[in-house]
Design an enzyme around this catalytic site. Structure first.
Site, PDB file in Angstrom:
ATOM      1  N   HIS A  46     -61.595 -43.834   1.253  1.00  0.00           N
ATOM      2  CA  HIS A  46     -61.315 -44.545   0.003  1.00  0.00           C
ATOM      3  C   HIS A  46     -62.543 -44.449  -0.891  1.00  0.00           C
ATOM      4  O   HIS A  46     -63.679 -44.291  -0.406  1.00  0.00           O
ATOM      5  CB  HIS A  46     -61.004 -46.014   0.278  1.00  0.00           C
ATOM      6  CG  HIS A  46     -59.690 -46.238   0.948  1.00  0.00           C
ATOM      7  ND1 HIS A  46     -59.084 -47.478   0.968  1.00  0.00           N
ATOM      8  CD2 HIS A  46     -58.854 -45.409   1.613  1.00  0.00           C
ATOM      9  CE1 HIS A  46     -57.941 -47.395   1.608  1.00  0.00           C
ATOM     10  NE2 HIS A  46     -57.785 -46.139   2.027  1.00  0.00           N
ATOM     11  N   GLU A  48     -64.204 -46.660  -2.475  1.00  0.00           N
ATOM     12  CA  GLU A  48     -65.233 -47.672  -2.182  1.00  0.00           C
ATOM     13  C   GLU A  48     -66.071 -47.290  -0.973  1.00  0.00           C
ATOM     14  O   GLU A  48     -67.292 -47.459  -0.970  1.00  0.00           O
ATOM     15  CB  GLU A  48     -64.593 -49.047  -1.921  1.00  0.00           C
ATOM     16  CG  GLU A  48     -63.760 -49.575  -3.058  1.00  0.00           C
ATOM     17  CD  GLU A  48     -62.278 -49.276  -2.900  1.00  0.00           C
ATOM     18  OE1 GLU A  48     -61.472 -50.170  -3.205  1.00  0.00           O
ATOM     19  OE2 GLU A  48     -61.906 -48.147  -2.473  1.00  0.00           O
ATOM     20  N   CYS A  76     -58.894 -52.899  -0.654  1.00  0.00           N
ATOM     21  CA  CYS A  76     -58.038 -53.225   0.481  1.00  0.00           C
ATOM     22  C   CYS A  76     -58.871 -53.960   1.544  1.00  0.00           C
ATOM     23  O   CYS A  76     -60.087 -54.089   1.399  1.00  0.00           O
ATOM     24  CB  CYS A  76     -57.443 -51.940   1.059  1.00  0.00           C
ATOM     25  SG  CYS A  76     -58.658 -50.928   1.948  1.00  0.00           S
ATOM     26  N   CYS A  79     -61.906 -51.862   2.859  1.00  0.00           N
ATOM     27  CA  CYS A  79     -62.992 -51.754   1.882  1.00  0.00           C
ATOM     28  C   CYS A  79     -63.662 -53.102   1.636  1.00  0.00           C
ATOM     29  O   CYS A  79     -64.887 -53.176   1.524  1.00  0.00           O
ATOM     30  CB  CYS A  79     -62.468 -51.150   0.587  1.00  0.00           C
ATOM     31  SG  CYS A  79     -61.908 -49.444   0.798  1.00  0.00           S
TER      32      CYS A  79
END
Length: 149
Positions: A46, A48, A76, A79
Site C-alpha cells: 500500500h 502508506e 486501512c 496501514c
C-alpha cells in the site's frame, strides 16, 4: 495533498488502485509512494507502507515522530497499525473509506488508547478530488469487465 494526488494518479496509470502518500518532516518531503499491490504482487504494498519504509530510510530512524503523512484515502487497519508503530506525528487524509477505514470511519485503530501511541488525524482534505479519482478508476474497471450488448 496535491503531491499525494499526483502519486495516486501514477498508481491509476499503472493499473493500481489510485492511492498516493507523501510523508513530510521538518518541512521537507522525505517519502512519496503509491499503491503497488498489483505491480509487486504484494498485499502489503500500500502507498502508506511504502512511504513509511522510505521515510524511515531517509531519516535513518524507524521512529517518525513529528512526521506527517498525507494520503488520498483513509488508511486501512494494516496501514494504521504501521503508522502507530512508526509513531507518525499526524495523518492527513482525503477520502474516507467506508469499507476498511481505520482512522475513524469503520475502525479507529489510530486512536486506540490501549496502544502505546496515538496519531492525530485531519480528515477530508481535498476529499472530493481524492474520492473522484477512486470512483472514476473503479467505474472504468467495471466498464472494461462488463459484457457488451
Amino acid at each position: 495533498m496535491e503531491l499525494a494526488l499526483r502519486q495516486a494518479q501514477e498508481a491509476a496509470e499503472s493499473g493500481e488502485v489510485p492511492v498516493g502518500a507523501v510523508i513530510v518532516a521538518d518541512g521537507h518531503v522525505i517519502a512519496r509512494a503509491h499503491n503497488q499491490v498489483e505491480t509487486l504482487q504484494d498485499p502489503t504494498a500500500h502507498a502508506e507502507m511504502i512511504a513509511i519504509t522510505q521515510a524511515a530510510e531517509a531519516q535513518q530512524n524507524w521512529r517518525l515522530e513529528g512526521a506527517e503523512l498525507y494520503v488520498t484515502l483513509e488508511p486501512c487497519p494494516m496501514c494504521a497499525g504501521a503508522l502507530v508503530l512508526a509513531r507518525v506525528g499526524r495523518v492527513v487524509y482525503g477520502a474516507s473509506d467506508p469499507v476498511a477505514g481505520a482512522c475513524g470511519s469503520v475502525f479507529n485503530l489510530i486512536a486506540e488508547p490501549r496502544l502505546n501511541h496515538r496519531v492525530p488525524v485531519i480528515q477530508g482534505v481535498l476529499a472530493d478530488r481524492c474520492g473522484a479519482l477512486l470512483k472514476n478508476f473503479f467505474r472504468s474497471r467495471r466498464l472494461k469487465r462488463s459484457p457488451g450488448p
